[in-house]
Design an enzyme around this catalytic site. Structure first.
Site, PDB file in Angstrom:
ATOM      1  N   ASP A  64       0.865  -1.179   0.000  1.00 49.76           N
ATOM      2  CA  ASP A  64       0.000   0.000   0.000  1.00 49.76           C
ATOM      3  C   ASP A  64       0.903   1.232   0.000  1.00 49.76           C
ATOM      4  O   ASP A  64       1.525   1.563   1.010  1.00 49.76           O
ATOM      5  CB  ASP A  64      -0.912  -0.019   1.234  1.00 49.76           C
ATOM      6  CG  ASP A  64      -1.868   1.169   1.247  1.00 49.76           C
ATOM      7  OD1 ASP A  64      -1.675   2.104   0.444  1.00 49.76           O
ATOM      8  OD2 ASP A  64      -2.802   1.164   2.076  1.00 49.76           O
ATOM      9  N   ASN A  92       3.872   4.711 -11.640  1.00 52.96           N
ATOM     10  CA  ASN A  92       2.595   4.726 -12.354  1.00 52.96           C
ATOM     11  C   ASN A  92       1.390   4.740 -11.422  1.00 52.96           C
ATOM     12  O   ASN A  92       0.387   5.360 -11.737  1.00 52.96           O
ATOM     13  CB  ASN A  92       2.537   3.497 -13.277  1.00 52.96           C
ATOM     14  CG  ASN A  92       1.127   3.178 -13.700  1.00 52.96           C
ATOM     15  OD1 ASN A  92       0.550   3.857 -14.556  1.00 52.96           O
ATOM     16  ND2 ASN A  92       0.533   2.161 -13.083  1.00 52.96           N
ATOM     17  N   TYR A 157      -6.525  16.142  -7.820  1.00 56.50           N
ATOM     18  CA  TYR A 157      -5.817  15.314  -8.809  1.00 56.50           C
ATOM     19  C   TYR A 157      -4.800  16.174  -9.562  1.00 56.50           C
ATOM     20  O   TYR A 157      -3.638  15.787  -9.703  1.00 56.50           O
ATOM     21  CB  TYR A 157      -6.845  14.704  -9.768  1.00 56.50           C
ATOM     22  CG  TYR A 157      -6.276  13.686 -10.737  1.00 56.50           C
ATOM     23  CD1 TYR A 157      -5.706  12.506 -10.275  1.00 56.50           C
ATOM     24  CD2 TYR A 157      -6.314  13.903 -12.112  1.00 56.50           C
ATOM     25  CE1 TYR A 157      -5.196  11.561 -11.172  1.00 56.50           C
ATOM     26  CE2 TYR A 157      -5.813  12.967 -13.009  1.00 56.50           C
ATOM     27  CZ  TYR A 157      -5.259  11.800 -12.527  1.00 56.50           C
ATOM     28  OH  TYR A 157      -4.751  10.877 -13.406  1.00 56.50           O
ATOM     29  N   LYS A 161      -0.636  15.925  -9.963  1.00 58.89           N
ATOM     30  CA  LYS A 161      -0.040  15.641 -11.282  1.00 58.89           C
ATOM     31  C   LYS A 161       0.847  16.785 -11.755  1.00 58.89           C
ATOM     32  O   LYS A 161       1.832  16.557 -12.454  1.00 58.89           O
ATOM     33  CB  LYS A 161      -1.146  15.315 -12.298  1.00 58.89           C
ATOM     34  CG  LYS A 161      -1.899  14.006 -11.983  1.00 58.89           C
ATOM     35  CD  LYS A 161      -0.959  12.816 -11.938  1.00 58.89           C
ATOM     36  CE  LYS A 161      -1.668  11.496 -11.721  1.00 58.89           C
ATOM     37  NZ  LYS A 161      -0.740  10.349 -11.665  1.00 58.89           N
TER      38      LYS A 161
HETATM   39  N1  NAP Z   1      -6.691   6.178 -17.135  1.00 54.94           N
HETATM   40  C1  NAP Z   1      -6.507   7.438 -17.467  1.00 54.94           C
HETATM   41  O1  NAP Z   1      -7.306   8.046 -18.216  1.00 54.94           O
HETATM   42  C2  NAP Z   1      -5.281   8.181 -17.014  1.00 54.94           C
HETATM   43  C3  NAP Z   1      -4.962   9.381 -17.674  1.00 54.94           C
HETATM   44  C4  NAP Z   1      -3.838  10.081 -17.262  1.00 54.94           C
HETATM   45  C5  NAP Z   1      -3.059   9.584 -16.235  1.00 54.94           C
HETATM   46  N2  NAP Z   1      -3.408   8.420 -15.609  1.00 54.94           N
HETATM   47  C6  NAP Z   1      -2.560   7.958 -14.529  1.00 54.94           C
HETATM   48  O2  NAP Z   1      -2.084   6.683 -14.854  1.00 54.94           O
HETATM   49  C7  NAP Z   1      -1.766   5.974 -13.666  1.00 54.94           C
HETATM   50  C8  NAP Z   1      -2.363   4.575 -13.719  1.00 54.94           C
HETATM   51  O3  NAP Z   1      -3.762   4.700 -13.756  1.00 54.94           O
HETATM   52  P1  NAP Z   1      -4.746   3.641 -14.433  1.00 54.94           P
HETATM   53  O4  NAP Z   1      -5.631   4.408 -15.321  1.00 54.94           O
HETATM   54  O5  NAP Z   1      -3.982   2.479 -14.942  1.00 54.94           O
HETATM   55  O6  NAP Z   1      -5.602   3.271 -13.143  1.00 54.94           O
HETATM   56  P2  NAP Z   1      -6.072   1.869 -12.513  1.00 54.94           P
HETATM   57  O7  NAP Z   1      -6.453   0.914 -13.579  1.00 54.94           O
HETATM   58  O8  NAP Z   1      -7.067   2.256 -11.479  1.00 54.94           O
HETATM   59  O9  NAP Z   1      -4.749   1.331 -11.813  1.00 54.94           O
HETATM   60  C9  NAP Z   1      -4.195   2.001 -10.731  1.00 54.94           C
HETATM   61  C10 NAP Z   1      -3.069   1.168 -10.149  1.00 54.94           C
HETATM   62  O10 NAP Z   1      -2.525   1.877  -9.018  1.00 54.94           O
HETATM   63  C11 NAP Z   1      -2.536   1.006  -7.910  1.00 54.94           C
HETATM   64  N3  NAP Z   1      -2.759   1.715  -6.646  1.00 54.94           N
HETATM   65  C12 NAP Z   1      -3.747   2.586  -6.357  1.00 54.94           C
HETATM   66  N4  NAP Z   1      -3.656   2.949  -5.071  1.00 54.94           N
HETATM   67  C13 NAP Z   1      -2.593   2.293  -4.547  1.00 54.94           C
HETATM   68  C14 NAP Z   1      -2.002   2.240  -3.272  1.00 54.94           C
HETATM   69  N5  NAP Z   1      -2.474   2.935  -2.231  1.00 54.94           N
HETATM   70  N6  NAP Z   1      -0.929   1.452  -3.092  1.00 54.94           N
HETATM   71  C15 NAP Z   1      -0.441   0.726  -4.117  1.00 54.94           C
HETATM   72  N7  NAP Z   1      -0.951   0.723  -5.353  1.00 54.94           N
HETATM   73  C16 NAP Z   1      -2.029   1.508  -5.558  1.00 54.94           C
HETATM   74  C17 NAP Z   1      -3.666   0.048  -8.148  1.00 54.94           C
HETATM   75  O11 NAP Z   1      -3.446  -1.113  -7.373  1.00 54.94           O
HETATM   76  P3  NAP Z   1      -4.664  -2.138  -6.986  1.00 54.94           P
HETATM   77  O12 NAP Z   1      -5.548  -2.231  -8.199  1.00 54.94           O
HETATM   78  O13 NAP Z   1      -3.921  -3.390  -6.688  1.00 54.94           O
HETATM   79  O14 NAP Z   1      -5.364  -1.522  -5.831  1.00 54.94           O
HETATM   80  C18 NAP Z   1      -3.536  -0.191  -9.647  1.00 54.94           C
HETATM   81  O15 NAP Z   1      -2.557  -1.155  -9.909  1.00 54.94           O
HETATM   82  C19 NAP Z   1      -2.288   6.827 -12.513  1.00 54.94           C
HETATM   83  O16 NAP Z   1      -1.224   7.551 -11.939  1.00 54.94           O
HETATM   84  C20 NAP Z   1      -3.248   7.776 -13.190  1.00 54.94           C
HETATM   85  O17 NAP Z   1      -3.387   8.988 -12.497  1.00 54.94           O
HETATM   86  C21 NAP Z   1      -4.501   7.703 -15.996  1.00 54.94           C
END
Ligand code: NAP
Length: 238
Positions: A64, A92, A157, A161
């Site tokens: 975590d 990430n 957010y 970022k």
């Molecule tokens: N999707 C978008 O549109 C988008 C756009 C721009 C930037 N981003 C950025 O891209 C990154 C990845 O996002 P995603 O879209 O792939 O989201 P996601 O599918 O929700 O995945 C998020 C990941 O972060 C992990 N995580 C969250 N809280 C955590 C914690 N307290 N400790 C350890 N791990 C944690 C989750 O682990 P668990 O699932 O195991 O809990 C999961 O593996 C993020 O930084 C997000 O802000 C996303």
């Protein structure tokens, strides 16, 4: 011209879902060694089993990242398992909350700062010195278009970022004399569970594998070449 990258060792946070999962699987499938971390232990265990069944060089630890002592345990374990060599760190893992400033809570603030900012800071602080000693390395921070621009409802957010890009700039400057590169990737909507409620169809979103391709491109650049922050836009919008 060199077109093939030698095998390397990567640490990917948030590797249990979305972008991190696509990056970890993609690197593993190309023969690289990946230390995966996520919060969900059972999901991580299943992913590691599947990876090992395929003969991929995967290891990992559930952690975590909002808890400082768990981040420190992660750093110790990953550096030990990877025998002290880390070629790529992908910061990430991230969480999002949207709403007007009155709707946000100080608890949300603490949570977002801890996961989106303190964890990348702690990981970079520990791993940049390793990369400096190697005289080679790449740190990729996953920021967002919300790290370039802020809108009504994006305060917490966007704060994290934007700040991640600030960290990126200093890491780049401090690592440069040692051949270590740091780049922020700032995507618009990527098709992952994080944005499942977004007003954009998944098929019109950036794909998680596009982030993998971007990281491979960065890794493949010659030692003196580095990109500034990469903004990955969705065709026709954010
Ligand atoms: N999707 C978008 O549109 C988008 C756009 C721009 C930037 N981003 C950025 O891209 C990154 C990845 O996002 P995603 O879209 O792939 O989201 P996601 O599918 O929700 O995945 C998020 C990941 O972060 C992990 N995580 C969250 N809280 C955590 C914690 N307290 N400790 C350890 N791990 C944690 C989750 O682990 P668990 O699932 O195991 O809990 C999961 O593996 C993020 O930084 C997000 O802000 C996303």
């Amino acid at each position: 011209m060199k077109t093939e990258t030698a095998s390397f060792r990567a640490l990917v946070t948030g590797a249990t879902s979305g972008i991190g999962l696509a990056v970890a699987k993609g690197l593993l499938s190309l023969g690289h060694t990946v230390f995966m971390t996520g919060r969900n232990g059972p999901v991580l265990d299943r992913l590691l089993l599947e990876a090992n069944d395929r003969g991929w060089k995967a290891s990992g630890l559930a952690c975590d990242l909002s808890r400082r002592e768990e981040v420190e345990r992660l750093i110790d374990t990953a550096t030990e398992v990877l025998s002290g060599r880390i070629d790529i760190l992908v910061n990430n893992a991230g969480i999002a909350t949207f709403g007007s400033i009155e709707e946000t809570t100080p608890e949300d603030f603490e949570r977002l700062i801890a996961v989106n900012l303190r964890a990348p800071y702690l990981l970079s602080r520990a791993i940049l010195p390793i990369m400096k000693r190697q005289r080679e390395g790449l740190i990729v921070n996953i920021s967002s278009v919300a790290g370039l621009e802020a809108w009504a409802g994006s305060s917490l957010y966007s704060m994290t970022k934007f700040a991640l890009r600030g960290l990126t700039g200093s890491l780049l400057a401090e690592g440069a004399p040692f051949g270590v590169k740091t780049v922020a990737i700032c995507p618009g909507y990527v098709a992952t569970p994080l944005v499942s409620g977004a007003p954009v169809p998944e098929t019109e979103m950036i794909q998680p594998e596009d982030i993998l391709r971007t990281i491979l491109y960065l890794k493949d650049l010659s030692p003196a070449a580095v990109s500034g922050d990469i903004v990955l836009k969705r065709l026709g919008g954010l």
